[in-house]
Design a protein around this motif. Structure first.
Motif, mmCIF file in Angstrom:
data_model
loop_
_atom_site.group_PDB
_atom_site.id
_atom_site.type_symbol
_atom_site.label_atom_id
_atom_site.label_comp_id
_atom_site.label_asym_id
_atom_site.label_seq_id
_atom_site.Cartn_x
_atom_site.Cartn_y
_atom_site.Cartn_z
ATOM 1 N N UNK A 118 -3.266 13.885 6.865
ATOM 2 C CA UNK A 118 -2.986 12.413 7.076
ATOM 3 C C UNK A 118 -2.552 12.127 8.411
ATOM 4 N N UNK A 119 -3.098 11.381 9.249
ATOM 5 C CA UNK A 119 -2.617 10.732 10.291
ATOM 6 C C UNK A 119 -3.241 11.386 11.522
ATOM 7 N N UNK A 120 -4.300 12.382 11.377
ATOM 8 C CA UNK A 120 -4.829 13.020 12.438
ATOM 9 C C UNK A 120 -5.934 12.004 13.023
ATOM 10 N N UNK A 121 -5.542 11.769 14.273
ATOM 11 C CA UNK A 121 -6.524 10.941 14.813
ATOM 12 C C UNK A 121 -8.085 11.297 14.968
ATOM 13 N N UNK A 122 -8.070 12.580 14.615
ATOM 14 C CA UNK A 122 -9.541 13.105 14.779
ATOM 15 C C UNK A 122 -10.239 12.895 13.322
ATOM 16 N N UNK A 123 -9.417 12.474 12.205
ATOM 17 C CA UNK A 123 -10.140 12.381 11.021
ATOM 18 C C UNK A 123 -11.471 11.673 10.861
ATOM 19 N N UNK A 124 -12.287 12.066 10.263
ATOM 20 C CA UNK A 124 -13.639 11.231 9.693
ATOM 21 C C UNK A 124 -13.193 9.775 9.301
ATOM 22 N N UNK A 125 -13.674 8.882 9.892
ATOM 23 C CA UNK A 125 -13.723 7.348 9.295
ATOM 24 C C UNK A 125 -15.153 6.877 8.789
ATOM 25 N N UNK A 126 -15.252 5.947 7.859
ATOM 26 C CA UNK A 126 -16.698 5.484 7.914
ATOM 27 C C UNK A 126 -16.202 3.902 7.271
ATOM 28 N N UNK A 127 -17.381 3.287 7.738
ATOM 29 C CA UNK A 127 -17.401 1.861 7.387
ATOM 30 C C UNK A 127 -17.439 1.506 5.870
ATOM 31 N N UNK A 128 -16.282 0.779 5.297
ATOM 32 C CA UNK A 128 -16.314 0.717 3.686
ATOM 33 C C UNK A 128 -17.094 -0.677 3.470
ATOM 34 N N UNK A 129 -16.668 -1.219 2.479
ATOM 35 C CA UNK A 129 -17.424 -2.684 1.811
ATOM 36 C C UNK A 129 -16.767 -3.475 2.671
ATOM 37 N N UNK A 130 -17.481 -4.584 2.831
ATOM 38 C CA UNK A 130 -16.660 -5.805 3.791
ATOM 39 C C UNK A 130 -16.173 -5.336 5.214
ATOM 40 N N UNK A 131 -17.004 -4.377 5.746
ATOM 41 C CA UNK A 131 -16.576 -3.952 7.222
ATOM 42 C C UNK A 131 -15.302 -3.373 7.381
ATOM 43 N N UNK A 132 -14.741 -3.117 6.172
ATOM 44 C CA UNK A 132 -13.423 -2.101 6.183
ATOM 45 C C UNK A 132 -13.636 -0.674 6.731
ATOM 46 N N UNK A 133 -12.528 -0.117 7.087
ATOM 47 C CA UNK A 133 -12.575 1.211 7.607
ATOM 48 C C UNK A 133 -12.314 2.207 6.721
ATOM 49 N N UNK A 134 -12.903 2.883 6.022
ATOM 50 C CA UNK A 134 -12.301 4.058 5.056
ATOM 51 C C UNK A 134 -12.073 5.517 5.827
ATOM 52 N N UNK A 135 -10.949 5.988 5.335
ATOM 53 C CA UNK A 135 -10.733 7.376 6.024
ATOM 54 C C UNK A 135 -10.596 8.308 4.678
ATOM 55 N N UNK A 136 -11.632 8.902 4.302
ATOM 56 C CA UNK A 136 -11.569 9.840 3.070
ATOM 57 C C UNK A 136 -11.042 10.870 3.575
ATOM 58 N N UNK A 137 -9.784 11.612 2.760
ATOM 59 C CA UNK A 137 -9.460 12.648 3.066
ATOM 60 C C UNK A 137 -10.256 13.833 2.488
#
Ligand code: NAI
Ligand code: MG
Length: 398
Positions: A118-137
């Motif tokens: 958690x909190x690693x700035x290199x974690x993968x992120x993806x675009x979620x519904x309504x243009x939100x940003x998801x960070x799936x662990x």
């Protein structure tokens, strides 16, 4: 219980740097062991014509457990040129000592966990519904068969006539390659044995059961590579049915997996694959959790030899920095895998918690975590040095 002795194989480049850092953490964590140094790597190729001297093999054979940094490998011709003058022309041929170790000790099971902090700035992120940003662990463990497949070294260019004749008994070979001049043929073979395939599958299922993962995914390509991938898939189905009915068995093709992993990486648990596809899948998943600075691994043989090492190599360009900038976490995580193996889970979880705290707090970050290009100036620009990162982890040990 007698005190454990661990063979430390520093190797080349940053191998020695990160290994030293992991030993500092082990020491501070209260883990009690003796360490003996084993020679391995480029220096011993140049000086002795052998990057994996017999004395090192004997040490590993005796103590059964090794912590390994990284080695430098170079193409055969370059290696020959760097051999010391008195050894030139005496028939020495370079081969990678890490591949040598795997084959010699039959380290056929390679385990590569990829778990996001958690909190690693290199974690993968993806675009979620309504243009939100998801960070799936991500919490995936890759089981890679480590000795067979395309890495077994059974290959030819301009194959000898017996080999050529044997291939010519195969209808598909005749149809597709029968008219190619033999000297224009390069062939690398993909060999799977039932025994090793069963072992990697069993290891994957047992790990899933022990650590509560819901699924095991076979990541091969059985629809096309019918014999080898097909064997793994067939055996996986048998094992799941007879011994692990509570664990879901999934089948993904390596190519599709590379696409899906950026769509739903949180849905995978244990992944099992042959040597080549396991190598690809583990690098790809490592990319989702921060890349080489975070990718750790362990290798096991059937007769009790275990070698723990970061996935990264010796990164020679960073080896001679006055202040080292590389991330020690992959190596420290590899040491944690060693602690798990030695049933020192309290200590390993204490270290992992300390790493997690440092990352989540976000004050101490190595250059990779700050998305900087690796240069000496990164320290002035706010990146933590290798030893500062280690100090921060040690300071948070309970
Ligand atoms: P590498 O893994 O050494 O480095 C590639 C890049 O990854 C580096 O330039 C750096 O940007 C980054 N990196 C690596 N470790 C890092 C760390 N701890 N923290 C932050 N960034 C890190 O791979 P490369 O450059 O392809 O190979 C260099 C040498 O290492 C070669 O001689 C290769 O044969 C050898 N090698 C050895 C391995 C082993 O000992 N198991 C595995 C892979 C490569
Ligand atoms: Mg690799």
């Amino acid at each position: 219980m007698s005190k454990r002795t661990i063979v430390t194989l520093t190797g080349d480049g940053i191998g020695g740097i990160v290994l030293r850092e992991s030993l500092r953490v082990l020491e501070a964590s209260g883990f009690d062991a003796d360490y003996v140094h084993g020679d391995i790597g480029w220096e011993f190729w140049c000086k002795e014509g052998n990057p994996l001297p017999q004395r090192t093999i004997d040490l590993i054979d005796k103590h059964k457990i090794a912590l390994f940094g990284a080695i430098t490998s170079k193409p055969i011709d370059e290696a020959k040129a760097e051999l010391s003058p008195e050894l030139q022309g005496k028939g020495f041929t370079y081969s990678s000592p890490i591949v040598g170790l795997r084959q010699l000790f039959d380290l056929d099971i390679c385990v590569r966990p990829c778990k996001s902090y958690k909190g690693n700035p290199l974690n993968f992120v993806r675009r979620g519904k309504g243009n939100t940003i998801d960070e799936p662990l991500v919490d995936v463990v890759i089981f890679r068969q480590n000795t067979e497949c395309l890495y077994s070294g059974v290959e030819w260019t301009n194959p000898p006539s017996q080999v050529y004749q044997a291939f010519m008994t195969h209808k598909k070979f005749v149809e597709n390659f029968g008219k190619v001049p033999v000297e224009e043929l390069s062939i690398s073979t993909r060999i799977f044995t039932r025994k090793a395939t069963l072992r990697i599958l069993m290891a994957a299922f047992e790990h899933a059961k022990k650590y509560g993962y819901k699924s095991v995914t076979v990541c091969e390509k059985p629809n096309v590579i019918r014999e080898t991938s097909g064997l793994m898939w067939k055996l996986a189905k048998e094992i799941q049915k007879s011994s692990f009915p509570e664990i879901k068995l999934l089948n993904t093709n390596i190519d599709a997996q590379m696409m899906w992993l950026t769509k739903n990486p949180e849905e995978y648990g244990v992944i099992v694959a042959g040597n080549m596809f396991g190598d690809i899948a583990s690098d790809a998943f490592a990319g989702l959790i921060g890349g080489l600075g975070f990718a750790c691994s362990a290798q096991f043989s059937s007769d009790g030899i275990a070698v723990f090492e970061p996935t990264h190599g010796s990164a020679p360009k960073y080896a001679d920095y006055k202040i080292s900038i590389v991330n020690p976490i992959a190596m420290i995580e590899s040491a944690c895998m060693m602690l798990d193996y030695l049933d020192e889970k309290k200590i390993s979880s204490n270290i992992r918690k300390a790493i997690a705290d440092v990352i989540e707090e976000g004050k101490v970050r190595t250059y990779d975590m700050m998305k900087m290009a690796g240069r000496p100036e990164v320290i002035q620009n706010g990146a933590a040095s290798t030893s500062r990162m280690t100090d921060a982890i040690i300071a948070r040990l309970k």
